[in-house]
Design an enzyme around this catalytic site. Sequence first.
Site, mmCIF file in Angstrom:
data_model
loop_
_atom_site.group_PDB
_atom_site.id
_atom_site.type_symbol
_atom_site.label_atom_id
_atom_site.label_comp_id
_atom_site.label_asym_id
_atom_site.label_seq_id
_atom_site.Cartn_x
_atom_site.Cartn_y
_atom_site.Cartn_z
ATOM 1 N N LYS A 1 0.860 -1.183 0.000
ATOM 2 C CA LYS A 1 0.000 0.000 0.000
ATOM 3 C C LYS A 1 0.891 1.226 0.000
ATOM 4 C CE LYS A 1 -3.569 2.443 2.519
ATOM 5 N NZ LYS A 1 -4.571 2.406 3.579
ATOM 6 N N LYS B 1 -2.112 -1.503 -3.898
ATOM 7 C CA LYS B 1 -2.987 -0.335 -3.843
ATOM 8 C C LYS B 1 -2.143 0.918 -3.897
ATOM 9 C CE LYS B 1 -5.972 2.005 -0.676
ATOM 10 N NZ LYS B 1 -6.295 2.192 0.695
#
Length: 322
Positions: free
Chosen positions: A192, A245
């Site tokens: 992330k 992400k």
Amino acid sequence: MIRRPRRLRTSKTIRNYTRENFVHAHDLIFPLFLISGENQKIPISSMPNIFKLSIDNVLMEIEECISLGIRAFILFGTPDYKDEKASSAYDSNNIVQLAAKAIKSKFPDVWLIADVCVCSYTDHGHCGYIREGKIDNDRSLDLLSKMAASLAKAGIDTVAPSAMMDGQVEAIRTNLDKKGHEEVSIMAYSAKYFSSFYGPFREAADSAPTSGDRSTYQMDPGNSDEAIIETKLDIEQGADFIMVKPAMSYMDIISNLSNSFSIPLVAYNVSGEYSMIKAAAQNGWIIEENVVHELLLSFKRAGANLIITYFAKEYLSNRSKE
Ligand code: PBG
């Protein structure tokens, strides 16, 4: 010429038969934003067609999604109160826990995933516990593992830790097992990044930090080897799914992880990516349906097995009209 690749493109039928990648309804996970109250449907200004919903409306939304073939949802909550310990995150009366119970009793077959992060629940908007102006990583693990166990108790099938604290998957796995939730799986937001593409989400989840930013815990966008390290650690700690992400600007990372690991890989097509496409489409600059199809296909081609996307519902309803 002996080799002519164009031969395989001569008709739509042949093109369909020789296509390598597809987007199926069961590849898509639809995010839902929850708020308390009744008959609430609050638009998110930067995300056209996405709403914060109260439980009654969420049940209607899920019914509609099921009719389109969507069976997987990731839940985000805006709580009724915030404090420094994120107490509402592990309160059994928190909106996500209440919604999970209501959804599971009406639709027992849906796959419910819940984001495990405290940024919407802390008064300062950071993803962990703050002590003397700094994130206290290991104290944050207590908050995250309590939140995960509380969600599991409410009927969540899969918890998705997104706080980027070191050791969060292990802490959550240990606490889930201790509380008898061995069957609850973990979808780790492994890679992330510290990204500016989350802006619209923070409006939706009311989760922007009141001071500072997330650069001491989310990954530097310049790094790719580090994604392998983070993901390896998450798998060792018990992640059942791994995630990249954002997705659009991180296709190389999706591809690297897909080549390096053989557990289900999720791409999170984040809010800013959604808003950009919506804005361009509203201006008549692109044809949204075509762009979205191409986009989702590109995540599959890069190696994602599953895609979290705000486009899921519209994409499938347009496709059902074809
Ligand atoms: C919680 C969380 C965020 C997103 C998912 N979980 C925001 C953030 O990290 O600031 C972003 C999702 C999106 O932009 O669609 N930490």
